[in-house]
Enzyme design. Structure first.
Site, short mmCIF file in Angstrom:
data_model
loop_
_atom_site.label_atom_id
_atom_site.label_comp_id
_atom_site.label_asym_id
_atom_site.label_seq_id
_atom_site.Cartn_x
_atom_site.Cartn_y
_atom_site.Cartn_z
N LEU A 183 0.82 -1.20 0.00
CA LEU A 183 0.00 0.00 0.00
C LEU A 183 0.86 1.26 0.00
O LEU A 183 0.49 2.27 -0.57
CB LEU A 183 -0.93 -0.01 1.22
CG LEU A 183 -2.05 1.03 1.26
CD1 LEU A 183 -2.96 0.88 0.04
CD2 LEU A 183 -2.86 0.89 2.54
N GLY A 218 7.09 4.24 4.13
CA GLY A 218 7.62 5.49 4.68
C GLY A 218 9.05 5.30 5.11
O GLY A 218 9.73 4.35 4.70
N GLY A 219 9.53 6.20 5.97
CA GLY A 219 10.92 6.13 6.39
C GLY A 219 11.21 5.04 7.40
O GLY A 219 12.35 4.60 7.53
N ASP A 240 3.11 16.09 13.40
CA ASP A 240 3.34 15.97 11.95
C ASP A 240 2.04 16.12 11.17
O ASP A 240 1.83 15.43 10.19
CB ASP A 240 4.00 14.62 11.64
CG ASP A 240 4.62 14.59 10.24
OD1 ASP A 240 4.88 15.67 9.68
OD2 ASP A 240 4.81 13.49 9.70
#
Length: 499
Positions: free
Chosen positions: A188, A191-192, A317
């Site tokens: 899907l 990320g990091g 964030d």
């Protein structure tokens, strides 16, 4: 790869560090795929995302070709070009939006396996030659990884093995391996720190519903700090319960790697909506999205621990990327309370532009202690961008943007009505003490000045602009239902003949 001439010793060290990181990432991902029975698309999703982050790239793609053409495409970020065109390109190419796309062919001997491309922002006074060398090196590591994956081909050629990855739009997704009691359906996003997969939960009665499974990236699974951050996120997620927050179902560990099973959010993030529309959102739609997001934030801000003491959670964030607009009109806040892994190994070569901290509060930009009102400032910035189509403090430079967040006063754009602007001014106050007391108060004030759109209107907005995503979800649901019925049929004992 041709010899590289470096403009400085610093650039040479950065380049060599990048090569080492890419090789390690490729090895770890390949080992992870073999250990867990995962297919190549899952590994490519991780590899592409991590390489893009390493060079501060905002977008990238990998296309693999079989005997009859492209069989697998993975794209990260907003590429801005058709991969069917880009797969034919080689070398650096300036895109219409000013970014540079660096493309390199993936080869196996004389075989053309496809193309890798990474899009970067920057001036690149040398024409991007040094960055192109690094992209070529990344491509060579990917060549080797694909070769390793295709090694068990039962006597078939590499291209014939790649043909098996081709998926028809109407076909049922096949199993891509297993993580714990979950069968992998498709990647899907990555990320990091973690990758998210669509999986089927396997229970006592066979296969159940589709859920999203987040797992630590294979090359980070032994980092104790990353593991602790991941487990903290899981524990917080299990305690959060609100219609505007993502529901966490389960946490687990298998073969030394942790995962979180959570609600599969069926929708599109606000960042993608704004980029697709290429125009500001009407005020009722914008206010509806932000109000729902504020309701989710308020529930999380009030969360208490097992001892009854407030946890004082702050998202830290909030951005359009972390507000998901569902096809049902429900808005979800993503990634709440996650301490982001900031110390990613990156390479800074001449011309490369890093990411911009465009949604920080002034106190966050200054490195001060944060409370829930920091998230309200970020929501004010999301309001501004959604209503104007522009980011409030984007100066094109990280440091200049942070100074603007701390010191620059915004002027009211003509398209924003004064009553709405007055609410936004409170949310965007430089001092936290001058903002709303909490997210609930901000939501109430917004609703007073602008009647928010109904859920049905948000549903129509997303459904009309993202029909492909809706069809993909319907196909996944259909396959899960069909496979679950088949499992139950096989498990049902045969009836004995009468008499």
């Amino acid at each position: 790869m041709r010899p590289v001439e470096f403009p400085s010793i610093e650039a040479e060290v950065a380049f060599l560090r990048g090569l080492t990181s890419v090789q390690r990432i490729a090895d770890d991902i390949l080992e992870d795929c073999f250990e867990r029975g995962l297919d190549l698309d899952t590994g490519l999703d991780v590899f592409l995302t991590q390489c893009a982050r390493m060079v501060h790239g905002k977008a990238g793609f990998v296309c693999l070709k079989g005997t009859q053409g492209i069989v697998l495409t993975r794209v990260v970020g907003e590429l801005g070009v058709d991969t069917r065109d880009a797969v034919k390109w080689t070398g650096p190419r300036r895109l219409e939006d000013g970014r540079m796309l660096f493309c390199t062919k993936l080869t196996l001997g004389r075989l053309d396996l496809g193309t890798l491309g990474l899009a970067l922002e920057g001036r690149f006074e040398d024409g991007g030659k040094l960055v192109m060398k690094l992209v070529e090196a990344i491509g060579e590591q990917l060549d080797s990884a694909v070769l390793g994956f295709l090694a068990l081909t039962d006597g078939r050629s590499a291209l014939e093995r790649l043909d098996e990855l081709a998926v028809d739009e109407d076909s049922t997704p096949v199993m891509r391996g297993r993580i714990g009691r979950y069968e992998v359906v498709t990647p899907l996003g990555t990320g990091g720190m973690a990758q998210v997969l669509v999986v089927r939960a396997r229970g006592p009665e066979g296969l159940g519903r589709l859920v999203a499974l987040k797992r630590i990236l294979p090359h980070l699974s032994t980092d104790p700090l990353i593991v602790q951050q991941f487990l903290d996120e899981a524990r917080i997620g299990l305690r959060l319960s609100h219609p505007n927050l993502v529901t966490v179902y389960d946490i687990g560990e298998t073969q030394g790697a942790y995962y979180i099973a959570m609600e599969l959010v069926r929708g599109v993030d606000l960042d993608r909506v704004l980029k697709t529309l290429k125009a500001p959102l009407p005020a009722p739609l914008t206010v509806a999205v932000v109000i729902q997001g504020l309701h989710g934030l308020h529930a999380a801000h009030l969360l208490k621990g097992e001892d009854g003491a407030p946890l004082h959670l702050v998202h830290r964030d909030m951005s359009p990327h972390n507000l998901m607009l569902g096809f049902d009109g429900r808005v979800k806040v993503l990634d709440f309370g996650v301490a982001k892994a900031r110390a990613q190994r990156t390479v800074t070569l001449p011309g490369i532009v890093k990411g911009k901290p465009l949604y920080m509060s002034p106190e966050q930009a200054r490195g001060e202690r944060l409370d829930a009102r920091s998230d309200l400032f970020s929501m004010g910035l999301i309001l501004y961008e959604s209503l104007t189509g522009k980011r409030a403090f984007d100066k094109g430079d990280e440091l200049a943007s942070m100074y603007a967040i701390c010191d620059e006063q915004l002027r009211r754009p003509e398209r924003i009505p004064r009553p709405l602007w007055e609410v936004m001014e409170v949310a965007l106050a430089k001092r936290a003490t001058d903002r709303f007391r909490d997210a609930q108060e901000m939501a109430e004030r917004l609703a007073e000045v602008v009647a928010p759109a109904k859920d049905t209107e948000l549903s129509r907005l997303v459904s009309a602009n993202f029909p492909e995503r809706l069809r993909d979800l319907a196909r996944l649901d259909r396959s899960a239902s069909e496979k679950s019925k088949a499992e139950k049929t096989r498990a049902r004992p045969a009836m004995k003949p009468s008499g």
